[in-house]
Design a protein around this motif. Structure first.
Motif, PDB file in Angstrom:
ATOM      1  N   LYS A 279      89.589  37.098  93.006  1.00 32.28           N
ATOM      2  CA  LYS A 279      88.185  36.922  93.374  1.00 32.28           C
ATOM      3  C   LYS A 279      87.991  36.756  94.871  1.00 32.28           C
ATOM      4  CE  LYS A 279      86.765  34.880  88.955  1.00 32.28           C
ATOM      5  NZ  LYS A 279      86.191  33.686  88.276  1.00 32.28           N
ATOM      6  N   GLY A 280      88.976  36.151  95.528  1.00 30.12           N
ATOM      7  CA  GLY A 280      88.833  35.900  96.963  1.00 30.12           C
ATOM      8  C   GLY A 280      88.651  37.168  97.779  1.00 30.12           C
ATOM      9  N   TYR A 281      89.257  38.263  97.345  1.00 31.40           N
ATOM     10  CA  TYR A 281      89.130  39.528  98.072  1.00 31.40           C
ATOM     11  C   TYR A 281      87.841  40.261  97.722  1.00 31.40           C
ATOM     12  CZ  TYR A 281      93.894  39.179  99.875  1.00 31.40           C
ATOM     13  OH  TYR A 281      95.031  38.766 100.536  1.00 31.40           O
ATOM     14  N   GLY A 282      87.251  39.922  96.586  1.00 33.12           N
ATOM     15  CA  GLY A 282      85.944  40.451  96.233  1.00 33.12           C
ATOM     16  C   GLY A 282      85.893  41.908  95.825  1.00 33.12           C
ATOM     17  N   ILE A 283      87.025  42.496  95.428  1.00 29.41           N
ATOM     18  CA  ILE A 283      87.014  43.902  95.018  1.00 29.41           C
ATOM     19  C   ILE A 283      86.464  44.040  93.602  1.00 29.41           C
ATOM     20  CG2 ILE A 283      88.395  45.974  94.670  1.00 29.41           C
ATOM     21  CD1 ILE A 283      88.130  45.143  97.588  1.00 29.41           C
ATOM     22  N   GLY A 284      86.979  43.235  92.691  1.00 30.48           N
ATOM     23  CA  GLY A 284      86.375  43.170  91.367  1.00 30.48           C
ATOM     24  C   GLY A 284      87.029  43.948  90.243  1.00 30.48           C
ATOM     25  N   PHE A 285      88.230  44.523  90.454  1.00 31.90           N
ATOM     26  CA  PHE A 285      88.918  45.168  89.347  1.00 31.90           C
ATOM     27  C   PHE A 285      89.466  44.115  88.392  1.00 31.90           C
ATOM     28  CE2 PHE A 285      89.404  48.777  92.392  1.00 31.90           C
ATOM     29  CZ  PHE A 285      88.885  49.779  91.579  1.00 31.90           C
ATOM     30  N   SER A 286      89.628  44.477  87.108  1.00 34.28           N
ATOM     31  CA  SER A 286      90.180  43.550  86.127  1.00 34.28           C
ATOM     32  C   SER A 286      91.700  43.660  86.085  1.00 34.28           C
ATOM     33  CB  SER A 286      89.619  43.847  84.738  1.00 34.28           C
ATOM     34  OG  SER A 286      90.096  45.098  84.262  1.00 34.28           O
ATOM     35  N   SER A 287      92.352  42.612  85.561  1.00 33.28           N
ATOM     36  CA  SER A 287      93.810  42.636  85.433  1.00 33.28           C
ATOM     37  C   SER A 287      94.262  43.734  84.492  1.00 33.28           C
ATOM     38  CB  SER A 287      94.308  41.273  84.921  1.00 33.28           C
ATOM     39  OG  SER A 287      94.008  40.247  85.840  1.00 33.28           O
ATOM     40  N   SER A 288      93.519  43.970  83.420  1.00 38.06           N
ATOM     41  CA  SER A 288      93.915  44.997  82.452  1.00 38.06           C
ATOM     42  C   SER A 288      93.879  46.389  83.083  1.00 38.06           C
ATOM     43  CB  SER A 288      93.006  44.954  81.225  1.00 38.06           C
ATOM     44  OG  SER A 288      91.657  45.211  81.580  1.00 38.06           O
ATOM     45  N   GLU A 289      92.904  46.640  83.947  1.00 36.81           N
ATOM     46  CA  GLU A 289      92.839  47.934  84.620  1.00 36.81           C
ATOM     47  C   GLU A 289      94.083  48.176  85.461  1.00 36.81           C
ATOM     48  OE1 GLU A 289      88.065  48.764  85.306  1.00 36.81           O
ATOM     49  OE2 GLU A 289      89.072  47.265  86.555  1.00 36.81           O
ATOM     50  N   PHE A 290      94.542  47.122  86.125  1.00 36.94           N
ATOM     51  CA  PHE A 290      95.697  47.317  87.004  1.00 36.94           C
ATOM     52  C   PHE A 290      97.020  47.225  86.278  1.00 36.94           C
ATOM     53  CE2 PHE A 290      93.063  48.035  90.447  1.00 36.94           C
ATOM     54  CZ  PHE A 290      93.853  48.513  91.485  1.00 36.94           C
ATOM     55  N   LEU A 291      97.024  46.688  85.087  1.00 36.28           N
ATOM     56  CA  LEU A 291      98.220  46.837  84.255  1.00 36.28           C
ATOM     57  C   LEU A 291      98.399  48.302  83.866  1.00 36.28           C
ATOM     58  CD1 LEU A 291      97.982  43.638  82.044  1.00 36.28           C
ATOM     59  CD2 LEU A 291      99.765  44.187  83.709  1.00 36.28           C
ATOM     60  N   TRP A 292      97.286  48.990  83.620  1.00 33.17           N
ATOM     61  CA  TRP A 292      97.352  50.427  83.344  1.00 33.17           C
ATOM     62  C   TRP A 292      97.786  51.206  84.582  1.00 33.17           C
ATOM     63  CZ3 TRP A 292      97.721  52.849  78.964  1.00 33.17           C
ATOM     64  CH2 TRP A 292      97.226  52.244  77.802  1.00 33.17           C
ATOM     65  N   ALA A 338      91.865  53.127  98.755  1.00 31.75           N
ATOM     66  CA  ALA A 338      91.262  53.552  97.483  1.00 31.75           C
ATOM     67  C   ALA A 338      90.788  52.343  96.682  1.00 31.75           C
ATOM     68  CB  ALA A 338      92.259  54.375  96.676  1.00 31.75           C
ATOM     69  N   ILE A 339      91.576  51.275  96.713  1.00 30.62           N
ATOM     70  CA  ILE A 339      91.147  50.027  96.062  1.00 30.62           C
ATOM     71  C   ILE A 339      89.888  49.500  96.729  1.00 30.62           C
ATOM     72  CG2 ILE A 339      91.769  47.600  95.676  1.00 30.62           C
ATOM     73  CD1 ILE A 339      94.665  48.506  95.346  1.00 30.62           C
ATOM     74  N   ASP A 340      89.881  49.541  98.058  1.00 31.32           N
ATOM     75  CA  ASP A 340      88.726  49.051  98.817  1.00 31.32           C
ATOM     76  C   ASP A 340      87.463  49.855  98.493  1.00 31.32           C
ATOM     77  OD1 ASP A 340      87.839  47.173 100.895  1.00 31.32           O
ATOM     78  OD2 ASP A 340      87.466  48.971 102.087  1.00 31.32           O
ATOM     79  N   GLN A 341      87.640  51.137  98.118  1.00 35.57           N
ATOM     80  CA  GLN A 341      86.501  51.987  97.758  1.00 35.57           C
ATOM     81  C   GLN A 341      86.029  51.751  96.329  1.00 35.57           C
ATOM     82  OE1 GLN A 341      85.005  53.985 100.231  1.00 35.57           O
ATOM     83  NE2 GLN A 341      86.447  52.664 101.330  1.00 35.57           N
ATOM     84  N   ARG A 342      86.794  50.920  95.586  1.00 35.34           N
ATOM     85  CA  ARG A 342      86.445  50.561  94.199  1.00 35.34           C
ATOM     86  C   ARG A 342      86.377  51.794  93.287  1.00 35.34           C
ATOM     87  NH1 ARG A 342      84.405  47.254  97.840  1.00 35.34           N
ATOM     88  NH2 ARG A 342      84.248  45.005  97.440  1.00 35.34           N
ATOM     89  N   SER A 343      87.251  52.751  93.560  1.00 40.48           N
ATOM     90  CA  SER A 343      87.307  53.967  92.752  1.00 40.48           C
ATOM     91  C   SER A 343      88.597  53.962  91.950  1.00 40.48           C
ATOM     92  CB  SER A 343      87.246  55.215  93.648  1.00 40.48           C
ATOM     93  OG  SER A 343      87.529  56.377  92.891  1.00 40.48           O
ATOM     94  N   LEU A 344      88.499  53.679  90.643  1.00 36.28           N
ATOM     95  CA  LEU A 344      89.697  53.603  89.809  1.00 36.28           C
ATOM     96  C   LEU A 344      90.384  54.966  89.703  1.00 36.28           C
ATOM     97  CD1 LEU A 344      91.387  51.668  88.136  1.00 36.28           C
ATOM     98  CD2 LEU A 344      89.991  52.246  86.139  1.00 36.28           C
ATOM     99  N   VAL A 345      89.599  56.040  89.651  1.00 32.74           N
ATOM    100  CA  VAL A 345      90.183  57.382  89.588  1.00 32.74           C
ATOM    101  C   VAL A 345      91.022  57.649  90.832  1.00 32.74           C
ATOM    102  CG1 VAL A 345      89.674  59.855  89.572  1.00 32.74           C
ATOM    103  CG2 VAL A 345      88.359  58.303  88.109  1.00 32.74           C
ATOM    104  N   LEU A 346      90.480  57.329  92.003  1.00 34.05           N
ATOM    105  CA  LEU A 346      91.206  57.523  93.252  1.00 34.05           C
ATOM    106  C   LEU A 346      92.453  56.643  93.314  1.00 34.05           C
ATOM    107  CD1 LEU A 346      91.088  59.135  95.858  1.00 34.05           C
ATOM    108  CD2 LEU A 346      89.716  57.289  96.874  1.00 34.05           C
ATOM    109  N   VAL A 347      92.352  55.432  92.755  1.00 32.13           N
ATOM    110  CA  VAL A 347      93.508  54.535  92.702  1.00 32.13           C
ATOM    111  C   VAL A 347      94.633  55.156  91.882  1.00 32.13           C
ATOM    112  CG1 VAL A 347      94.349  52.338  91.764  1.00 32.13           C
ATOM    113  CG2 VAL A 347      92.240  52.391  93.104  1.00 32.13           C
TER     114      VAL A 347
END
Length: 447
Positions: A279-292, A338-347
């Motif tokens: 939360k401190g970085y404020g990007i907002g992705f979920s843990s489950s998304e990044f496990l994928w 890509a994370i900073d752009q909040r684009s999961l596809v780009l990530v």
């Protein structure tokens, strides 16, 4: 290209089995998968489960930090394991150290599944957990060094890189297995049941590791050249680490520095996950998304590792390692962007490029290249000590990243990207300063 590495004298040929690179590669693949299943499983549990059951605290941040500290302990004990198990593998045989390392890892992981919790025995619970984690780190230090030495010494010179790459592929599969076993339990079981008993199931499954490790590796054969050297007494002349420090200190230092290329993974799959989800970085992705995201990166690596291993046999290992390290280090900043752009596809696209392709150019070939830097009598020790000392130092990189780019700071992708790239440049320089092994037989490298 010569194929006469480690030629065996006629008087010994009748007593020594022929080289069998396929069986050696399969043993390394399965062993790596099972042993890294254990090691990766602990890392997942340290994040998802252990803070609540072993480190209860009114401050959840303190509990998470304490739990992750036990994860880091596994890296602290790895250099000691490298020295002890490396010497054992050089003096008494690759097969023996591989069986011992796997059984020790399986025992430690199985024992974690039997541990009482903090609520049952108090502070004794985390103390026992730390001890078992130290044993895990000690055991895993002998795995890749022994496995890759056995494969390299069994393989024909023209295909050393290809066959040796399978032990690296196995470690990726182990990480995938750990995710595949633990995450469904976390999804199906209610949180209270997961913390009460469900978390123990993946650890108790390590009993399979103990049985499989014995059955698989007891059938493996020592490389003929190693057995021939043992017969002549050359393999037991000195304590290997002392001889390395006396005769090849520069090689050891360069291999340690080359290992810093692992900063690519530290920046993407460790710091990157924190940057994306905290939360401190404020990007907002979920843990489950990044496990994928992590799972996709590992799946891509499984495909590319043998391809780059085979390519290293054709074009040489140094330039493949340099290209992969430099390109991966450069694009690590792009992945964070890509994370900073909040684009999961780009990530997903970036993680496949960085972790699945460019980093694997280095990862698929470094084990063979490191083995080729040391003669047979000190090969397991040289590899194990340099790799595990380098990994222990590299394990601090995520903490350094957090310190120089804490939550709330600006230009995080640029700061971490440039730092990662700089470290990769230093590692690439160490690679270029190392001896080229292209076109050389193992016998040519016995100096």
């Amino acid at each position: 290209m010569s194929t006469t590495s480690g030629a065996v004298s006629p008087t010994l040929e009748t007593n020594i089995s022929p080289r069998d690179p396929k069986k050696a590669a399969m043993s390394g693949w399965i062993g790596g998968a099972l042993e890294y299943y254990d090691f990766a499983l602990y890392g997942l549990a340290a994040t998802l489960i252990f803070p609540a059951i072993f480190f209860p605290s009114e401050n959840p941040t303190v509990a998470i930090i304490a739990s992750l500290a036990t994860y880091a302990v596994g890296y602290v004990s790895r250099p000691l394991g490298a020295v002890v198990l490396g010497a054992y593998g050089d003096r008494h045989g690759r097969k023996h150290v591989l069986v011992f390392a796997m059984l020790l890892m399986g025992f430690a992981t199985f024992a974690v599944g039997l541990l009482p919790t903090y609520g049952q025995v108090g502070v004794l619970a985390p103390v026992l957990l730390v001890i078992l984690r130290l044993i895990q780190g000690f055991a895993v230090a002998g795995e890749l060094g022994g496995a890759s030495a056995m494969i390299v010494e069994h393989s024909p010179d023209a295909r050393r890189g290809f066959f040796s790459s399978f032990s690296l592929q196995g470690t990726q599969v182990g990480s995938i297995l750990a995710t595949a076993v633990l995450l469904p339990l976390a999804a199906v079981l209610p949180r209270d049941q997961l913390e009460a008993w469900g978390w123990r199931i993946p650890f108790l499954l390590s009993a399979v590791v103990i049985l499989a490790g014995y059955l698989i590796r007891r059938r493996a054969q020592e490389p003929p050249a190693y057995l021939a050297q043992t017969e002549t007494g050359k393999a037991k002349q000195r304590f290997p680490l002392m001889e390395i420090l006396r005769t090849r200190p520069g090689v050891l230092v360069r291999c340690v520095i080359m290992t810093f290329t692992n900063v690519i993974g530290m920046a993407t799959l460790i710091f990157g996950v924190s940057y994306a989800t905290q939360k401190g970085y404020g990007i907002g992705f979920s843990s489950s998304e990044f496990l994928w995201v992590t799972l996709v990166a590992n799946l891509a690596a499984v495909v590319t590792i043998p391809l780059f291993g085979a390519l290293s046999d054709r074009i040489g290992r140094r330039w493949l390692m340099v290209t992969g390290g430099i390109a991966g280090g450069l694009l690590a900043g792009g992945y964070l962007w890509a994370i900073d752009q909040r684009s999961l596809v780009l990530v997903f696209v970036c993680v496949v490029l960085v972790q699945g392709i460019f980093f694997q150019m280095w990862n698929a070939t470094f084990a063979t290249f490191f083995q080729e830097q040391f003669p047979m009598r000190m090969r397991v020790t040289g590899f194990a000590v340099s790799q595990n000392l380098g990994l222990m130092i590299a394990s601090f990189f995520p903490s350094i990243f957090t310190a120089i780019a804490p939550p709330g700071s600006a230009n995080v992708p640029l700061v971490i990207g440039l730092t990662t790239f700089g470290i990769c440049v230093v590692a690439a320089a160490a690679t270029l300063l190392s001896s080229s092994t292209k076109g050389k037989s193992l016998q040519d490298l016995e100096i």
